[in-house]
Design a protein around this motif. Structure first.
Motif, PDB file in Angstrom:
ATOM      1  N   LEU A 148       0.860  -1.084  -0.117  1.00  0.00           N
ATOM      2  CA  LEU A 148      -0.062  -0.015   0.048  1.00  0.00           C
ATOM      3  C   LEU A 148       0.985   1.312  -0.067  1.00  0.00           C
ATOM      4  O   LEU A 148       1.195   1.879   1.120  1.00  0.00           O
ATOM      5  N   TYR A 149       1.296   1.584  -1.275  1.00  0.00           N
ATOM      6  CA  TYR A 149       2.334   2.623  -1.172  1.00  0.00           C
ATOM      7  C   TYR A 149       2.201   3.873  -0.634  1.00  0.00           C
ATOM      8  O   TYR A 149       3.025   4.497   0.001  1.00  0.00           O
ATOM      9  N   HIS A 150       0.855   4.237  -0.883  1.00  0.00           N
ATOM     10  CA  HIS A 150       0.827   5.648  -0.380  1.00  0.00           C
ATOM     11  C   HIS A 150       0.308   5.713   1.071  1.00  0.00           C
ATOM     12  O   HIS A 150       0.048   6.794   1.730  1.00  0.00           O
ATOM     13  N   LEU A 151       0.452   4.716   1.590  1.00  0.00           N
ATOM     14  CA  LEU A 151       0.111   4.562   3.328  1.00  0.00           C
ATOM     15  C   LEU A 151       1.642   4.103   3.880  1.00  0.00           C
ATOM     16  O   LEU A 151       1.472   4.068   5.135  1.00  0.00           O
ATOM     17  N   ALA A 152       2.526   3.668   3.065  1.00  0.00           N
ATOM     18  CA  ALA A 152       3.663   3.221   3.618  1.00  0.00           C
ATOM     19  C   ALA A 152       3.428   1.845   4.392  1.00  0.00           C
ATOM     20  O   ALA A 152       3.965   1.692   5.477  1.00  0.00           O
ATOM     21  N   LEU A 153       2.474   1.041   4.024  1.00  0.00           N
ATOM     22  CA  LEU A 153       2.206  -0.249   4.762  1.00  0.00           C
ATOM     23  C   LEU A 153       2.162  -1.361   3.569  1.00  0.00           C
ATOM     24  O   LEU A 153       2.220  -1.241   2.540  1.00  0.00           O
ATOM     25  N   GLY A 154       2.613  -2.675   3.934  1.00  0.00           N
ATOM     26  CA  GLY A 154       2.459  -3.623   3.173  1.00  0.00           C
ATOM     27  C   GLY A 154       1.585  -4.996   3.658  1.00  0.00           C
ATOM     28  O   GLY A 154       1.908  -5.222   5.018  1.00  0.00           O
ATOM     29  N   SER A 155       1.291  -5.759   3.094  1.00  0.00           N
ATOM     30  CA  SER A 155       0.698  -6.944   3.742  1.00  0.00           C
ATOM     31  C   SER A 155       1.605  -7.970   4.196  1.00  0.00           C
ATOM     32  O   SER A 155       1.228  -8.886   5.152  1.00  0.00           O
ATOM     33  N   GLU A 156       2.760  -8.104   3.704  1.00  0.00           N
ATOM     34  CA  GLU A 156       3.696  -9.092   4.325  1.00  0.00           C
ATOM     35  C   GLU A 156       4.856  -8.551   5.254  1.00  0.00           C
ATOM     36  O   GLU A 156       5.273  -8.889   6.048  1.00  0.00           O
ATOM     37  N   ILE A 161      -3.243  -7.447  10.530  1.00  0.00           N
ATOM     38  CA  ILE A 161      -4.260  -7.935  11.459  1.00  0.00           C
ATOM     39  C   ILE A 161      -4.256  -7.529  13.015  1.00  0.00           C
ATOM     40  O   ILE A 161      -5.029  -7.217  13.489  1.00  0.00           O
ATOM     41  N   GLU A 162      -3.051  -7.622  13.377  1.00  0.00           N
ATOM     42  CA  GLU A 162      -2.532  -7.202  14.689  1.00  0.00           C
ATOM     43  C   GLU A 162      -2.879  -5.925  14.945  1.00  0.00           C
ATOM     44  O   GLU A 162      -3.404  -5.447  15.897  1.00  0.00           O
ATOM     45  N   MET A 163      -2.450  -5.211  13.788  1.00  0.00           N
ATOM     46  CA  MET A 163      -2.447  -3.467  13.975  1.00  0.00           C
ATOM     47  C   MET A 163      -3.953  -2.895  13.671  1.00  0.00           C
ATOM     48  O   MET A 163      -4.142  -1.998  14.494  1.00  0.00           O
ATOM     49  N   PHE A 164      -4.730  -3.552  12.863  1.00  0.00           N
ATOM     50  CA  PHE A 164      -5.729  -2.852  12.476  1.00  0.00           C
ATOM     51  C   PHE A 164      -7.325  -3.613  12.370  1.00  0.00           C
ATOM     52  O   PHE A 164      -8.076  -3.166  12.066  1.00  0.00           O
ATOM     53  N   GLN A 165      -6.979  -4.875  13.184  1.00  0.00           N
ATOM     54  CA  GLN A 165      -8.374  -5.643  13.054  1.00  0.00           C
ATOM     55  C   GLN A 165      -9.326  -5.259  13.818  1.00  0.00           C
ATOM     56  O   GLN A 165     -10.547  -5.211  13.444  1.00  0.00           O
ATOM     57  N   ASP A 166      -9.291  -4.180  14.799  1.00  0.00           N
ATOM     58  CA  ASP A 166     -10.171  -3.689  15.696  1.00  0.00           C
ATOM     59  C   ASP A 166     -10.851  -2.336  15.219  1.00  0.00           C
ATOM     60  O   ASP A 166     -11.625  -1.773  15.617  1.00  0.00           O
ATOM     61  N   ILE A 167     -10.201  -1.933  13.868  1.00  0.00           N
ATOM     62  CA  ILE A 167     -10.979  -0.766  13.432  1.00  0.00           C
ATOM     63  C   ILE A 167     -12.450  -0.819  13.171  1.00  0.00           C
ATOM     64  O   ILE A 167     -12.965  -1.650  12.468  1.00  0.00           O
ATOM     65  N   LEU A 240      -6.495  -2.079   3.066  1.00  0.00           N
ATOM     66  CA  LEU A 240      -6.025  -2.303   4.425  1.00  0.00           C
ATOM     67  C   LEU A 240      -7.128  -2.999   5.178  1.00  0.00           C
ATOM     68  O   LEU A 240      -6.630  -3.920   6.060  1.00  0.00           O
ATOM     69  N   MET A 241      -8.741  -2.480   5.155  1.00  0.00           N
ATOM     70  CA  MET A 241      -9.447  -3.188   6.037  1.00  0.00           C
ATOM     71  C   MET A 241      -9.581  -4.696   5.540  1.00  0.00           C
ATOM     72  O   MET A 241      -9.869  -5.584   6.473  1.00  0.00           O
ATOM     73  N   TYR A 242      -9.497  -4.808   4.537  1.00  0.00           N
ATOM     74  CA  TYR A 242      -9.444  -6.344   3.922  1.00  0.00           C
ATOM     75  C   TYR A 242      -8.141  -7.261   4.673  1.00  0.00           C
ATOM     76  O   TYR A 242      -8.597  -8.117   5.286  1.00  0.00           O
ATOM     77  N   HIS A 243      -7.075  -6.822   4.429  1.00  0.00           N
ATOM     78  CA  HIS A 243      -6.054  -7.480   4.766  1.00  0.00           C
ATOM     79  C   HIS A 243      -6.139  -7.462   6.451  1.00  0.00           C
ATOM     80  O   HIS A 243      -5.666  -8.558   7.106  1.00  0.00           O
ATOM     81  N   ALA A 244      -6.607  -6.494   7.023  1.00  0.00           N
ATOM     82  CA  ALA A 244      -6.774  -6.487   8.454  1.00  0.00           C
ATOM     83  C   ALA A 244      -7.776  -7.375   9.196  1.00  0.00           C
ATOM     84  O   ALA A 244      -8.109  -7.635  10.285  1.00  0.00           O
TER      85      ALA A 244
END
Lengths: 470, 470
Positions: A148-156, A161-167, A240-244
């Motif tokens: 996710l380039y524009h968020l500076a995050l990646g699925s691997e 899940i740990e970071m964002f599952q509770d959103i 991000l919501m999907y990966h999380a």
């Protein structure tokens, strides 16, 4: 159109008469209210603009039928076809809501008008059985990694899940500063605590594009300006919501806008996002073909927000209305103060009054893509903006900085009320002067929240003392 | 289309074969070069894509005529009408270049094709006799003050003549970080000095939207992502040039892009910006009417830049080509990795190869409005982007961060060469390892430039020593 019209002093009973509080703190005498069956208070936008009516002679011999303007808060299902009579309405073959198929012709999908039917139809395509987000893209799960380039995050690279599952709530708005302030504001509102000695982190700081803050179940993200910028963000946040594996997150856009017959300081919840031709769809170019996606927002969410807004007797109004979304701030919004302006003040005013008669309550630059993308992704979403000025009165925002800062808090307050209600929190007793009086400038974010302040007055003294020592 | 095609290993002699250096540092063997009459070196994009040719069967019974693909570097005056044969070309009545008149009908202005004729025609409307910027907007000079909101500047609050009259070059690019780095880079390149103990100021920091740095005659400004964001910036920067009475400023967009048949690391100077239908105009909605402005860039400027690029034997190529500008990064650019993707890999590849055959060398998201607005405002402008990947080979940028950082310096180096030449500066002997080897990460900006470093090696030692002490 005279300069006097620009200043709106002569226009008595029409669109230019104060539909809402003059400076956003008091309601004008000319305001007309109506109660619906739920005892929600609505503002009625009058149909007759005395000053402008003569300026809106139909062009090219076209007949413009008189219309009954609906109250800004009542959903109209009628197409807004006044301005562009020659523009064909989107047909079922032009609206794309089609699901993925390798051989799918996007132009032959079916557009289902009914919102409830649509929702049930979409659900299996956009949700797994546990409510977590499913993508309308079969390619993602075949990829080794998704950056996710524009968020500076990646699925691997990150444990999403740990970071964002509770959103549960994704709140987006224009500038990094506003969304940082909102993060600290919502932290205080929902009573979320972070350890002493910590502050919120801009999770996307290394993207150098968007800023993202997480406060428990709330994500607060900046989206920049305009449809392309908000589109990129939404693609990546929904992924991000999907990966999380987040479940049924609700999205809000918290923004500012120019009001049309709505004074600065009043809050507008978008009923429907319209493009520059006043059509309720977002047209995008995919593989060289134009496709149109309905720019729908969640009706129940909108109604819940309106009910919450009317629970309190605010010093400003909250209305529901149609939001025109443009790709340009100057010429695209009929401003006279761009570097290019090739129309007269009279033509500008005729156009703005035409918008007003078509039920447009405000203009901004992101709602169309926000509504279309979230709707197509099956995400419940709402747009809540504060008006910075009434465009029927001028182009440049002249309110003082302190006033503008206070106005920008108003959509945030409404979203916070909704989030608290959804979280089952009893409304917090507002002891802080920041919340009770909505001061102009919220005090410096990290300190006022993270420091667990007992007495803001004494904290300020301590800070001043501290600064005095070399 | 097979996965193997995505990885581009099987495609030997067509568009997918390395047209430029594999990783941006070496030129591939399959590259074909051509010299023009000025001994400028051009790359030729072959017309036959062996793998994809079978995938581009015309739809709906339309006949797609075979075309001779022009070298990416040679200006084509032919309309790119292959993909949308049914889309009518803009007629003279659809192209707006009209000057202001209170009763002007924008749809009946005349579009003059010839660039030179156009320039001489435009000059009186966009320049005063002393060469300072004149606006195509008669309203501005009637205003008490003009607030440039998104720059946090105003015509009456700031002495804009004192601050900005010396501006000769306006360089804009996506992120605040890149444009801050460019500001320090150009400072070093042109030998501009600021007093010891100072650093560059983000002039627009209180807008919380764009960042702006001034280095002598150079303005370096971030523009965010997408056409709406760059449009707002251009309106305000052109007005800034007007208020400042700056003379004949030249505008550059320094960006990144996805290459089409152009490997990552190579530099593309835009010959012509095209919309998603491959038409060379920007369509905007003004007072509810669609108008089209030619998205032209300055030919002489482009040729000067190309000559400069070929003066040196760089480890990468610099080509001139057609740039497609989209409003979306994912679906709008045929990516498979958005949150929504309703087409197959095969359809995606067919589309990208179709772009390639139509002479498109790269895709980005701002050039169309940048070209159209500057052209209409009579401002000479150029777009120089570095390719981050060849989209015929994939969607996600996989180069290492250090490599990407070095690539992003390449357009900056070219613009710096042009500015130095225009300023009459003898090319500076590059003693610094930063410039001679273009390292991955420029060292921290303020310190390396403002501190007047004699020995970077020793400075680093001093910094390390200093950091070691508590």
């Amino acid at each position: 159109m005279s300069q006097a019209h620009e200043n709106s002093q002569e226009c008595k009973d029409g669109v230019l008469a104060g539909l809402a509080g003059g400076n956003g703190t008091e309601k004008s005498n000319s305001e007309k209210e109506k109660m619906d069956k739920n005892n929600n208070k609505f503002l009625i936008i009058p149909n007759n603009c005395e000053v402008c009516s003569s300026d809106i002679a139909p062009e090219d011999g076209k007949t413009i039928e008189p219309t009954t303007v609906e109250p800004a808060s009542i959903t109209s299902t009628k197409p807004s076809s006044l301005i562009h009579e020659s523009t064909p309405e989107p047909t079922s073959s032009e609206m794309s809501t089609g699901l993925f198929s390798p051989s799918l012709d996007l132009r032959h999908s079916t557009f289902i008008e009914d919102e409830n039917e649509r929702e049930s139809d979409m659900k299996p395509q956009t949700r797994y059985s546990d409510g977590s987000v499913r993508l309308r893209n079969p390619h993602i799960e075949l990829m080794d990694q998704d950056i996710l380039y524009h968020l500076a995050l990646g699925s691997e690279s990150h444990d999403l899940i740990e970071m964002f599952q509770d959103i549960k709530f994704v709140c987006i708005g224009g500038t990094p500063k506003r969304m940082e302030e909102f993060a600290y504001f919502i932290m205080r509102e929902i009573g979320h605590k972070i350890p002493t000695g910590t502050q919120l982190l801009d999770i996307s700081q290394y993207s150098y594009r968007y800023s993202m803050y997480k406060v428990g179940p709330v994500l607060s993200v900046s989206h920049g300006m305009g449809i392309p910028s908000v589109s990129i963000l939404l693609h990546e946040v929904i992924k991000l919501m999907y990966h999380a594996k987040a479940r049924d997150p609700v999205f809000f856009r918290i923004g500012t806008c120019g009001g049309i017959g709505i004074d600065g300081g009043n809050v507008i919840i978008t009923e429907e996002a319209l493009n520059s031709e006043l059509k309720p769809y977002h047209e995008i170019s995919v593989l060289g073909k134009k496709i149109r996606r309905p720019s729908k927002l969640d009706r129940r969410l909108r109604e819940d927000l309106l009910s919450l807004a009317h629970e309190k007797d605010n010093a400003y109004d909250t209305v529901v209305g149609k939001t025109m979304c443009t790709d340009d701030f100057y010429e695209g919004q009929a401003r006279l103060d761009g570097c290019i302006c090739e129309y007269s003040e009279k033509e500008k005013m005729s156009y703005l009054c035409e918008l007003n008669r078509n039920g447009v309550t405000n203009i901004e630059m992101e709602s169309l893509a926000f509504a279309a993308l979230t709707h197509h992704a099956g995400v419940r979403a709402a747009v809540v903006c504060v008006s910075l000025l009434d465009r029927l009165k001028g182009d440049q925002v002249l309110a003082a900085k302190e006033v503008l800062n206070e106005w920008q808090l108003r959509p945030q307050i409404l979203i916070a009320q909704y989030i608290k209600k959804e979280l089952g929190l009893i409304p917090i007793q507002r002891k802080s002067p920041i919340l009770s009086s909505f001061p102009a400038i919220p005090c410096s974010c990290p300190h006022s929240t993270v420091m667990r302040v007992k007495s803001p007055r004494r904290m300020n003294m301590v800070q001043q003392e501290s600064e005095s020592y070399d």
